[in-house]
Design an enzyme around this catalytic site. Structure first.
Site, PDB file in Angstrom:
ATOM      1  CD1 TRP A 102     -22.072 -40.891 -15.804  1.00  0.00           C
ATOM      2  CD2 TRP A 102     -21.667 -43.015 -15.467  1.00  0.00           C
ATOM      3  NE1 TRP A 102     -21.196 -41.357 -16.598  1.00  0.00           N
ATOM      4  CE2 TRP A 102     -20.626 -42.424 -16.462  1.00  0.00           C
ATOM      5  CE3 TRP A 102     -21.277 -44.377 -14.867  1.00  0.00           C
ATOM      6  CZ2 TRP A 102     -19.736 -43.306 -17.029  1.00  0.00           C
ATOM      7  CZ3 TRP A 102     -20.452 -45.169 -15.602  1.00  0.00           C
ATOM      8  CH2 TRP A 102     -19.664 -44.720 -16.437  1.00  0.00           C
ATOM      9  CG  ASP A 172     -21.121 -40.857  -9.225  1.00  0.00           C
ATOM     10  OD1 ASP A 172     -20.127 -40.385  -9.066  1.00  0.00           O
ATOM     11  OD2 ASP A 172     -21.452 -41.519 -10.073  1.00  0.00           O
ATOM     12  CE  LYS A 196     -15.517 -39.381 -15.622  1.00  0.00           C
ATOM     13  NZ  LYS A 196     -16.604 -40.208 -15.333  1.00  0.00           N
TER      14      LYS A 196
HETATM   15  C1  LIG Z   1     -16.961 -41.267 -15.133  1.00  0.00           C
HETATM   16  C2  LIG Z   1     -18.212 -41.592 -14.054  1.00  0.00           C
HETATM   17  C3  LIG Z   1     -18.415 -42.824 -13.501  1.00  0.00           C
HETATM   18  C4  LIG Z   1     -17.573 -43.997 -13.768  1.00  0.00           C
HETATM   19  O1  LIG Z   1     -16.464 -43.908 -13.052  1.00  0.00           O
HETATM   20  P1  LIG Z   1     -15.244 -45.258 -13.342  1.00  0.00           P
HETATM   21  O2  LIG Z   1     -14.051 -44.454 -12.371  1.00  0.00           O
HETATM   22  O3  LIG Z   1     -14.884 -45.230 -14.770  1.00  0.00           O
HETATM   23  O4  LIG Z   1     -15.975 -46.430 -12.699  1.00  0.00           O
HETATM   24  C5  LIG Z   1     -19.481 -42.976 -12.641  1.00  0.00           C
HETATM   25  N1  LIG Z   1     -19.986 -41.824 -12.481  1.00  0.00           N
HETATM   26  C6  LIG Z   1     -20.071 -41.033 -12.797  1.00  0.00           C
HETATM   27  C7  LIG Z   1     -21.051 -39.382 -12.585  1.00  0.00           C
HETATM   28  C8  LIG Z   1     -18.971 -40.381 -13.922  1.00  0.00           C
HETATM   29  O5  LIG Z   1     -18.893 -39.255 -14.532  1.00  0.00           O
END
Ligand SMILES: *Cc1c(COP(=O)(O)O)cnc(C)c1O
Length: 360
Positions: A102, A172, A196
């Site tokens: 990511w 993030d 999540k």
């Molecule tokens: C799942 C995830 C993403 C991507 O998320 P989307 O909502 O599908 O764009 C980005 N960063 C992390 C750390 C993630 O776990």
């Protein structure tokens, strides 16, 4: 009705009680005769849902008053671009930690807008550890520092919040938000896709310090500026109303559970159970250096990868689903977010012990 234990990395399982409440309110929300899905986002009913959801999130995370909370769409991936577009201001550099898949995606997107300085990279170690702070190299001209506290695919987690002096810290938090406490005042901006630990896919939460709003690069779409969303209280256009409502149900339940500290204690117990089952049995392996192991996403391999398919099939029969690792990493991965109960972990480690005994 039979519910299984769902170890998906996202969209992930939601608390059954939340789904039951949504079901009970599906056709007629609080005597209005309509579903939340059918309400005007500007009507007083939805406004009350929106406000309560934000109030509960602020309380849970202890968000200071000088931060705006935005309820957006586009996922965390949209934020990979919005962060540089809005936070670079007059600068041309940004600092990024490269700790997993990511991080790399965030870096690739930021590279379109600025020169990315890699503060520290875990790539040579296959993303199984994070360099010590005295090895980090910051660019003095960087507009901000970006990191991924929990790498969902690699199962790698920062130990503590990186110290970045008076630089703006951006995180993030997609796969770690609400799972443990964070001092929000240490951050300039936090973003997280909902699927999540928050609610259903389609909602992205951004928490931004107010002084960082309003200096996006010119000539970008209005929808890509934090200012437009902040000024309109996330109603510049139609927000993802149903996902917002469901997030509200999750927050309310988390408050009833005892808040993030209580949840964090339970998350520690859950992770301990699984890592012990992996470490105590030669049949299983997790490659991440202990100090940096994620409590939300636990990748592991079997001693004999020929057994992967059988493991997944038998696990599924035992009511344990979505244990396959990410296609880029292989092996297995158990995502054990807030909604996964302790019984799910117990069922998983019991199955793993039994499987290893039969197949080793
Ligand atoms: C799942 C995830 C993403 C991507 O998320 P989307 O909502 O599908 O764009 C980005 N960063 C992390 C750390 C993630 O776990």
């Amino acid at each position: 009705m039979s519910r299984v234990f769902n170890f998906s990395a996202g969209p992930a399982m939601l608390p059954t009680a939340v789904l039951e409440q949504a079901q009970a309110e599906m056709l007629d929300w609080h005597g209005t005769g309509v579903s939340v899905m059918e309400m005007s986002h500007r009507g007083k009913e939805f406004m009350s849902i929106a406000e309560q959801t934000e109030t509960d999130l602020r309380e849970l995370l202890n968000i200071p008053n000088n931060y705006k909370v935005l309820f957006l769409q586009g996922g965390a991936s949209t934020q990979f671009g919005m962060v540089p577009m809005n936070l670079l201001r007059d600068k041309h550099q940004a600092d990024y930690f490269n700790t997993g898949i990511w991080s790399k995606k965030a870096i690739a997107e930021a590279s379109k807008f600025c020169q990315v300085n890699i503060v520290s990279s875990s790539e040579a170690n296959n993303f199984t550890t994070i360099a010590k702070a005295d090895e980090w190299q910051f660019d003095p001209n960087a507009a901000y520092v970006h990191y991924t506290p929990n790498e969902t695919i690699n199962g790698l987690k920062f130990h503590g919040i990186p110290k970045v002096g008076d630089k703006t810290l951006v995180a993030d938090m997609s796969s770690i938000i609400l799972s443990k406490t964070f001092d929000i005042s240490k951050f300039g901006l936090i973003y997280a896709g909902a699927q999540k630990n928050i609610g259903p896919a389609g909602l992205t939460i951004v928490i931004i310090r107010e002084d960082l709003i309003g200096e996006a690069i010119p000539n970008i779409p209005t929808m890509s500026t934090y200012q437009a969303h902040a000024k309109a209280d996330s109603m510049y256009n139609t927000p993802p109303t149903y996902a917002w409502y469901l997030a509200g149900l999750v927050f309310n339940r988390l408050k009833e559970f005892g808040g993030i500290e209580a949840m964090s204690e339970r998350n520690k117990r859950k992770a301990k159970l699984l890592y012990s089952a992996i470490d105590d049995n030669d049949f299983y392996n997790n490659p991440v250096v202990r100090k940096y192991r994620s409590k939300m996403n636990v990748p592991f391999t079997l001693a004999n990868s020929d057994l992967n398919k059988t493991f997944l099939e038998e696990a599924k029969k035992a009511g344990l689903i979505n244990l396959a690792g990410h296609r880029s990493v292989g092996g297995m991965r158990a995502s054990i977010y807030n909604a996964m109960p302790e019984e799910g972990l117990q069922a998983l480690v019991d199955f793993m012990g039994d499987f290893a005994t039969r197949k080793a």
